[in-house]
Design a protein around this motif. Sequence first.
Motif, PDB file in Angstrom:
ATOM      1  N   ALA A   1      42.838  47.175  35.723  1.00  0.00           N
ATOM      2  CA  ALA A   1      43.370  45.885  36.149  1.00  0.00           C
ATOM      3  C   ALA A   1      42.943  44.828  35.149  1.00  0.00           C
ATOM      4  O   ALA A   1      42.349  45.113  34.111  1.00  0.00           O
ATOM      5  CB  ALA A   1      42.842  45.539  37.548  1.00  0.00           C
ATOM      6  N   GLY A   2      43.264  43.581  35.495  1.00  0.00           N
ATOM      7  CA  GLY A   2      42.812  42.466  34.677  1.00  0.00           C
ATOM      8  C   GLY A   2      41.353  42.157  34.960  1.00  0.00           C
ATOM      9  O   GLY A   2      40.695  42.787  35.784  1.00  0.00           O
ATOM     10  N   THR A   3      40.848  41.154  34.263  1.00  0.00           N
ATOM     11  CA  THR A   3      39.430  40.821  34.383  1.00  0.00           C
ATOM     12  C   THR A   3      39.041  40.329  35.768  1.00  0.00           C
ATOM     13  O   THR A   3      37.856  40.297  36.095  1.00  0.00           O
ATOM     14  CB  THR A   3      39.059  39.742  33.350  1.00  0.00           C
TER      15      THR A   3
ATOM     16  N   GLU B   1      39.747  31.731  33.184  1.00  0.00           N
ATOM     17  CA  GLU B   1      39.530  33.175  33.312  1.00  0.00           C
ATOM     18  C   GLU B   1      38.159  33.566  32.769  1.00  0.00           C
ATOM     19  O   GLU B   1      37.471  34.411  33.346  1.00  0.00           O
ATOM     20  CB  GLU B   1      40.631  33.937  32.572  1.00  0.00           C
ATOM     21  N   LEU B   2      37.752  32.937  31.686  1.00  0.00           N
ATOM     22  CA  LEU B   2      36.432  33.223  31.131  1.00  0.00           C
ATOM     23  C   LEU B   2      35.318  32.737  32.059  1.00  0.00           C
ATOM     24  O   LEU B   2      34.259  33.372  32.167  1.00  0.00           O
ATOM     25  CB  LEU B   2      36.291  32.570  29.757  1.00  0.00           C
TER      26      LEU B   2
ATOM     27  N   ALA C   1      32.230  31.805  24.206  1.00  0.00           N
ATOM     28  CA  ALA C   1      32.649  31.110  25.426  1.00  0.00           C
ATOM     29  C   ALA C   1      31.856  31.610  26.632  1.00  0.00           C
ATOM     30  O   ALA C   1      31.484  30.821  27.522  1.00  0.00           O
ATOM     31  CB  ALA C   1      34.151  31.321  25.652  1.00  0.00           C
ATOM     32  N   LEU C   2      31.566  32.923  26.696  1.00  0.00           N
ATOM     33  CA  LEU C   2      30.780  33.464  27.807  1.00  0.00           C
ATOM     34  C   LEU C   2      29.315  33.035  27.697  1.00  0.00           C
ATOM     35  O   LEU C   2      28.676  32.729  28.712  1.00  0.00           O
ATOM     36  CB  LEU C   2      30.881  34.997  27.815  1.00  0.00           C
ATOM     37  N   VAL C   3      28.786  32.987  26.485  1.00  0.00           N
ATOM     38  CA  VAL C   3      27.412  32.523  26.301  1.00  0.00           C
ATOM     39  C   VAL C   3      27.291  31.063  26.744  1.00  0.00           C
ATOM     40  O   VAL C   3      26.300  30.669  27.379  1.00  0.00           O
ATOM     41  CB  VAL C   3      26.986  32.675  24.822  1.00  0.00           C
TER      42      VAL C   3
END
Length: 219
Positions: free
Chosen positions: A90-92, A130-131, A175-177
Amino acid sequence: MANSNHPGDGAPPSKIHVGPDKKAKWLPWLLLALGLLALIFGLRSCQDDNEVARTTVTTTTTPATPEPVTTPVAPAPGTAPATDTAAVLAGTSGVGSYLAGTEALPRTFVFEKLNFDSAKSDIRAEDRDELTALAAAMKQYPNSRIRIVGYADARGGAGANSTLGKDRAESVKQALVAQGVAADRLETASGGEVNPTDTNATSTGQAHNRRAELVVIQR
């Protein structure tokens, strides 16, 4: 009484002569009997051979060929794993449920909205939500680790596309950091222009191929 003057008169003959006519009477019968015996033995021999031929069966069995066993090989860090799009769950948005479960590792997920502009690696403003959701799931499971793989469309050279894919993966990592995920939980790799999810013959397909995927390698 024998006559002395004629010694042979009145006495039985000393020799008996059997003429050839008497032998001829039993010889044909003897030959006929021998012929019948030979015929009977011949018929029985043929019958025995036929029965042996009917009861003898030769069976040839071809041994089954075992199917080859393929052992999956984990990709080395810094390289993109071969992605089977049919195996993508699936997607994230499904990452949180996966991290809470016990399904086998690794598992690949696709970003549902995140794509990149042509020849760029910047994260677009419309893709940041989303991120943010992905970062929240990872912070909920602090032992989890992921590999981010960046891709490019097929335009340009393979070397340039490989570099562009790596830059896009690094942009997702940063971006996640920024959302609070530790950098040592994130790996990056480039898929370049390989494993396209859409055609490269149209602008829409090219946009879909300018993407990033993530692989959960530890939960």
